[in-house]
Scaffold this active site. Structure first.
Site, PDB file in Angstrom:
ATOM      1  N   HIS A 189      62.115 -39.018 -46.243  1.00 36.77           N
ATOM      2  CA  HIS A 189      62.768 -40.140 -45.560  1.00 36.77           C
ATOM      3  C   HIS A 189      61.849 -40.731 -44.479  1.00 36.77           C
ATOM      4  CE1 HIS A 189      65.898 -42.587 -43.771  1.00 36.77           C
ATOM      5  NE2 HIS A 189      65.620 -42.051 -42.600  1.00 36.77           N
ATOM      6  N   LYS A 216      68.745 -43.611 -28.501  1.00 36.08           N
ATOM      7  CA  LYS A 216      69.784 -43.667 -29.540  1.00 36.08           C
ATOM      8  C   LYS A 216      71.167 -43.563 -28.911  1.00 36.08           C
ATOM      9  CE  LYS A 216      71.248 -42.528 -34.061  1.00 36.08           C
ATOM     10  NZ  LYS A 216      70.955 -41.993 -35.381  1.00 36.08           N
ATOM     11  N   ASN A 254      67.774 -49.529 -37.872  1.00 37.42           N
ATOM     12  CA  ASN A 254      67.391 -49.509 -39.284  1.00 37.42           C
ATOM     13  C   ASN A 254      66.026 -50.145 -39.528  1.00 37.42           C
ATOM     14  OD1 ASN A 254      69.891 -48.339 -39.985  1.00 37.42           O
ATOM     15  ND2 ASN A 254      70.865 -50.348 -39.895  1.00 37.42           N
ATOM     16  N   LYS A 300      76.618 -40.850 -37.900  1.00 36.28           N
ATOM     17  CA  LYS A 300      76.556 -41.330 -39.281  1.00 36.28           C
ATOM     18  C   LYS A 300      76.452 -40.102 -40.177  1.00 36.28           C
ATOM     19  CE  LYS A 300      74.482 -45.916 -39.045  1.00 36.28           C
ATOM     20  NZ  LYS A 300      73.304 -46.721 -39.421  1.00 36.28           N
ATOM     21  N   HIS A 360      64.602 -47.214 -47.727  1.00 40.14           N
ATOM     22  CA  HIS A 360      65.625 -46.681 -48.635  1.00 40.14           C
ATOM     23  C   HIS A 360      65.316 -47.080 -50.081  1.00 40.14           C
ATOM     24  CE1 HIS A 360      68.929 -46.088 -45.321  1.00 40.14           C
ATOM     25  NE2 HIS A 360      68.023 -45.128 -45.330  1.00 40.14           N
ATOM     26  N   ARG A 414      73.279 -51.890 -33.218  1.00 46.20           N
ATOM     27  CA  ARG A 414      72.879 -50.603 -33.808  1.00 46.20           C
ATOM     28  C   ARG A 414      72.020 -50.802 -35.055  1.00 46.20           C
ATOM     29  NH1 ARG A 414      76.191 -44.904 -34.812  1.00 46.20           N
ATOM     30  NH2 ARG A 414      74.484 -43.901 -35.932  1.00 46.20           N
ATOM     31  N   ARG A 453      91.331 -34.716 -43.486  1.00 42.54           N
ATOM     32  CA  ARG A 453      91.162 -36.034 -42.825  1.00 42.54           C
ATOM     33  C   ARG A 453      90.395 -35.948 -41.513  1.00 42.54           C
ATOM     34  NH1 ARG A 453      96.583 -36.543 -44.594  1.00 42.54           N
ATOM     35  NH2 ARG A 453      96.661 -37.760 -46.507  1.00 42.54           N
ATOM     36  N   HIS A 497      64.096 -49.344 -42.610  1.00 38.07           N
ATOM     37  CA  HIS A 497      64.966 -48.586 -43.507  1.00 38.07           C
ATOM     38  C   HIS A 497      65.359 -49.338 -44.776  1.00 38.07           C
ATOM     39  CE1 HIS A 497      65.080 -45.808 -40.210  1.00 38.07           C
ATOM     40  NE2 HIS A 497      65.944 -45.014 -40.790  1.00 38.07           N
ATOM     41  N   GLU A 504      78.044 -49.891 -35.770  1.00 41.53           N
ATOM     42  CA  GLU A 504      77.038 -50.828 -36.291  1.00 41.53           C
ATOM     43  C   GLU A 504      77.629 -52.204 -36.611  1.00 41.53           C
ATOM     44  OE1 GLU A 504      73.792 -49.055 -38.578  1.00 41.53           O
ATOM     45  OE2 GLU A 504      73.837 -50.841 -39.833  1.00 41.53           O
ATOM     46  N   GLU A 546      60.391 -41.659 -37.077  1.00 39.18           N
ATOM     47  CA  GLU A 546      61.588 -42.162 -36.372  1.00 39.18           C
ATOM     48  C   GLU A 546      61.293 -42.315 -34.871  1.00 39.18           C
ATOM     49  OE1 GLU A 546      64.102 -43.272 -38.077  1.00 39.18           O
ATOM     50  OE2 GLU A 546      64.579 -41.974 -39.787  1.00 39.18           O
TER      51      GLU A 546
HETATM   52  P1  NAD Z   1      65.582 -32.269 -44.466  1.00 34.34           P
HETATM   53  O1  NAD Z   1      66.914 -32.025 -43.917  1.00 34.34           O
HETATM   54  O2  NAD Z   1      65.419 -32.297 -45.943  1.00 34.34           O
HETATM   55  O3  NAD Z   1      64.593 -31.178 -43.858  1.00 34.34           O
HETATM   56  C1  NAD Z   1      63.241 -31.201 -44.241  1.00 34.34           C
HETATM   57  C2  NAD Z   1      62.758 -29.841 -44.783  1.00 34.34           C
HETATM   58  O4  NAD Z   1      62.515 -28.972 -43.686  1.00 34.34           O
HETATM   59  C3  NAD Z   1      63.754 -29.131 -45.683  1.00 34.34           C
HETATM   60  O5  NAD Z   1      63.043 -28.485 -46.717  1.00 34.34           O
HETATM   61  C4  NAD Z   1      64.373 -28.116 -44.747  1.00 34.34           C
HETATM   62  O6  NAD Z   1      64.894 -26.989 -45.431  1.00 34.34           O
HETATM   63  C5  NAD Z   1      63.199 -27.743 -43.902  1.00 34.34           C
HETATM   64  N1  NAD Z   1      63.499 -27.240 -42.568  1.00 34.34           N
HETATM   65  C6  NAD Z   1      64.465 -27.667 -41.706  1.00 34.34           C
HETATM   66  N2  NAD Z   1      64.319 -27.094 -40.526  1.00 34.34           N
HETATM   67  C7  NAD Z   1      63.256 -26.271 -40.618  1.00 34.34           C
HETATM   68  C8  NAD Z   1      62.599 -25.426 -39.692  1.00 34.34           C
HETATM   69  N3  NAD Z   1      62.969 -25.352 -38.414  1.00 34.34           N
HETATM   70  N4  NAD Z   1      61.555 -24.702 -40.130  1.00 34.34           N
HETATM   71  C9  NAD Z   1      61.130 -24.822 -41.427  1.00 34.34           C
HETATM   72  N5  NAD Z   1      61.682 -25.625 -42.323  1.00 34.34           N
HETATM   73  C10 NAD Z   1      62.737 -26.353 -41.922  1.00 34.34           C
HETATM   74  O7  NAD Z   1      64.959 -33.637 -43.936  1.00 34.34           O
HETATM   75  P2  NAD Z   1      65.050 -34.377 -42.519  1.00 34.34           P
HETATM   76  O8  NAD Z   1      63.799 -35.153 -42.434  1.00 34.34           O
HETATM   77  O9  NAD Z   1      65.420 -33.473 -41.442  1.00 34.34           O
HETATM   78  O10 NAD Z   1      66.271 -35.375 -42.722  1.00 34.34           O
HETATM   79  C11 NAD Z   1      66.225 -36.423 -43.665  1.00 34.34           C
HETATM   80  C12 NAD Z   1      67.629 -36.863 -43.975  1.00 34.34           C
HETATM   81  O11 NAD Z   1      68.256 -37.340 -42.784  1.00 34.34           O
HETATM   82  C13 NAD Z   1      67.723 -37.976 -44.989  1.00 34.34           C
HETATM   83  O12 NAD Z   1      68.718 -37.679 -45.937  1.00 34.34           O
HETATM   84  C14 NAD Z   1      68.125 -39.186 -44.164  1.00 34.34           C
HETATM   85  O13 NAD Z   1      68.864 -40.117 -44.900  1.00 34.34           O
HETATM   86  C15 NAD Z   1      68.945 -38.539 -43.089  1.00 34.34           C
HETATM   87  N6  NAD Z   1      69.033 -39.343 -41.848  1.00 34.34           N
HETATM   88  C16 NAD Z   1      70.273 -39.543 -41.320  1.00 34.34           C
HETATM   89  C17 NAD Z   1      70.410 -40.238 -40.150  1.00 34.34           C
HETATM   90  C18 NAD Z   1      71.762 -40.398 -39.530  1.00 34.34           C
HETATM   91  O14 NAD Z   1      71.901 -41.167 -38.574  1.00 34.34           O
HETATM   92  N7  NAD Z   1      72.763 -39.687 -40.001  1.00 34.34           N
HETATM   93  C19 NAD Z   1      69.285 -40.752 -39.496  1.00 34.34           C
HETATM   94  C20 NAD Z   1      68.039 -40.528 -40.057  1.00 34.34           C
HETATM   95  C21 NAD Z   1      67.922 -39.812 -41.240  1.00 34.34           C
HETATM   96  N1  GLY Z   2      69.553 -43.969 -38.223  1.00 32.85           N
HETATM   97  C1  GLY Z   2      70.236 -45.195 -37.959  1.00 32.85           C
HETATM   98  C2  GLY Z   2      71.476 -45.046 -37.169  1.00 32.85           C
HETATM   99  O1  GLY Z   2      71.856 -43.955 -36.820  1.00 32.85           O
HETATM  100  O2  GLY Z   2      72.118 -46.014 -36.885  1.00 32.85           O
END
Ligand code: NAD
Ligand code: GLY
Length: 364
Positions: free
Chosen positions: A262, A224, A242, A140, A249, A238, A118, A245, A234, A182
């Site tokens: 993304h 942020k 998006n 998130k 999405h 907040r 939990r 998005h 949100e 972003e």
């Molecule tokens: P990702 O995590 O897939 O990373 C992109 C690629 O880069 C992957 O192949 C990874 O292995 C590689 N990589 C990572 N660090 C590296 C480094 N230093 N050197 C070489 N390669 C490296 O993609 P991302 O763009 O980081 O994240 C996208 C995800 O984040 C999506 O799932 C999206 O929904 C999520 N997201 C979440 C939030 C949130 O608030 N939680 C906000 C925005 C996006």
């Molecule tokens: N990426 C949108 C949020 O964190 O609210």
């Protein structure tokens, strides 16, 4: 090093930003309460940074979980190896999970931390630009469902975020650009001066100039942090984060997870939001063109691609957007623009104009 704070009362936490922070053994331990640690990373990042991170925790009982790399693995089943390891090792409620990677690893690790016993502590070590400016901050966490992006998840704040900007040196150009989407988002939401700064510094950012990157990351995280502190779950403003998005999405889900990054989907989504805003007369075409130019300068797409022959029709857009988290009481809410560097949340848009935008961007 720059230290920012996400101000959430007793759940407040710092964001450390700077070069070579993974060499500093003193930063993370104050945010670990027990002696047990699980580092979660993937098969791409492990060979690059895992040894370095392990040396930070030589005094702890430390386990490592290495997941396959890809958005396609960000599923409910995808987090089971983390939960299984925690169970097998009988790790207790004082265990700390450490996410070493991009947004996929951060979202999955955070969600595993939210549901194991939990809720246990977790720490973010983001290694992509996108994760350093956005996903590692704000709590998130979650995974995708075949019918909708990030539809299963929880709000669960990290104990600290350590963004070592040197890790960006191994990131490929396409991923760097995805992170810039972003960054541009923050400018379009509420800062025309940051928009202008990005216009003047985009080639420095593309060339990974450390000072330009540090400023962009600091600005984005501060923005942020402010938004999250004011509206953690949100319930209001907040949702501005998006921008792009809801369309984005739908593009990611419609093309199949991983087929459009993304950040790329968000870039196209912001172009669609600009298009719809012009159709309402809320911004003019000069502003729209400035936005498109900046997105293109970051080497990002502004049109929906066709990937492996997969196309997105207007009907598909409508279906996927109807399942979006921004649908409240059956009404779709969108983030649209009313000036350069100014966005707002509205459900009061003309559905015929939305239809026109979807027709302009759909590929089938
Ligand atoms: P990702 O995590 O897939 O990373 C992109 C690629 O880069 C992957 O192949 C990874 O292995 C590689 N990589 C990572 N660090 C590296 C480094 N230093 N050197 C070489 N390669 C490296 O993609 P991302 O763009 O980081 O994240 C996208 C995800 O984040 C999506 O799932 C999206 O929904 C999520 N997201 C979440 C939030 C949130 O608030 N939680 C906000 C925005 C996006
Ligand atoms: N990426 C949108 C949020 O964190 O609210």
């Amino acid at each position: 090093m720059i230290t920012l704070n996400v101000d959430l009362g007793e759940r407040s936490y710092p964001i450390f930003i700077g070069q070579d922070l993974l060499n500093d053994k003193s930063l993370i331990p104050p945010y670990i309460s027990g002696r047990q640690i699980v580092i979660v990373t993937n098969e791409t990042i492990a060979p690059l940074y895992l040894d370095k991170v392990l040396t930070l925790f030589s005094d702890y009982q430390c386990e490592t979980v290495i997941l396959p790399d890809g958005e396609v693995y960000k599923t409910y089943d995808g987090i089971l190896p983390i939960i299984d390891r925690l169970m097998e090792k009988k790790f207790d409620r004082r265990v700390t999970l450490i996410a070493l990677g991009g947004g996929v690893i951060g979202d999955m690790t955070g969600y595993a931390a939210a549901i194991y016993r939990r809720g246990v502590n977790f720490i973010q070590i983001p290694t992509t630009l996108l994760a350093q400016v956005d996903s590692s901050v704000g709590g998130k966490t979650g995974v995708n469902h075949p019918l909708g992006k990030n539809m299963i998840g929880a709000f669960h704040q990290p104990k600290c975020v350590l963004a070592d900007t040197s890790t960006l040196n191994t990131l490929d150009d396409r991923q760097l650009s995805a992170g810039l989407a972003e960054v541009i988002k923050y400018a379009l939401i509420n800062s025309s001066s940051f928009f202008n700064w990005l216009g003047s510094n985009m080639s420095a950012l593309n060339n990974r100039d450390p000072d330009a990157l540090a400023y962009a990351i600091e600005f984005s995280c501060q923005d942020k942090a402010n938004v999250v502190a004011a509206d953690e779950r949100e319930e209001g403003q907040r949702a501005l984060l998006n921008l792009g998005h809801t369309f984005g999405h739908a593009i990611e889900t419609g093309l199949g997870y991983g087929n459009c990054l993304h950040g790329e989907a968000v870039a196209i989504g912001m172009a669609m939001a600009a298009d719809l805003s012009v159709r309402h007369g809320w911004i003019d075409t000069t502003v729209q063109q400035q936005i498109i130019t900046l997105i293109e300068q970051a080497n990002l797409p502004t049109q929906v691609p066709v990937v492996h022959g997969v196309r997105i029709s207007v009907q598909k857009f409508i279906e996927l957007m109807a399942g979006d988290k921004k649908v409240l009481d059956g009404q779709l809410h969108l983030v649209l623009m009313d000036a350069l560097g100014s966005s707002f949340i509205t459900s009061d848009f003309d559905t015929e104009k939305l239809n026109q935008t979807l027709h302009a961007f759909a590929t089938a």
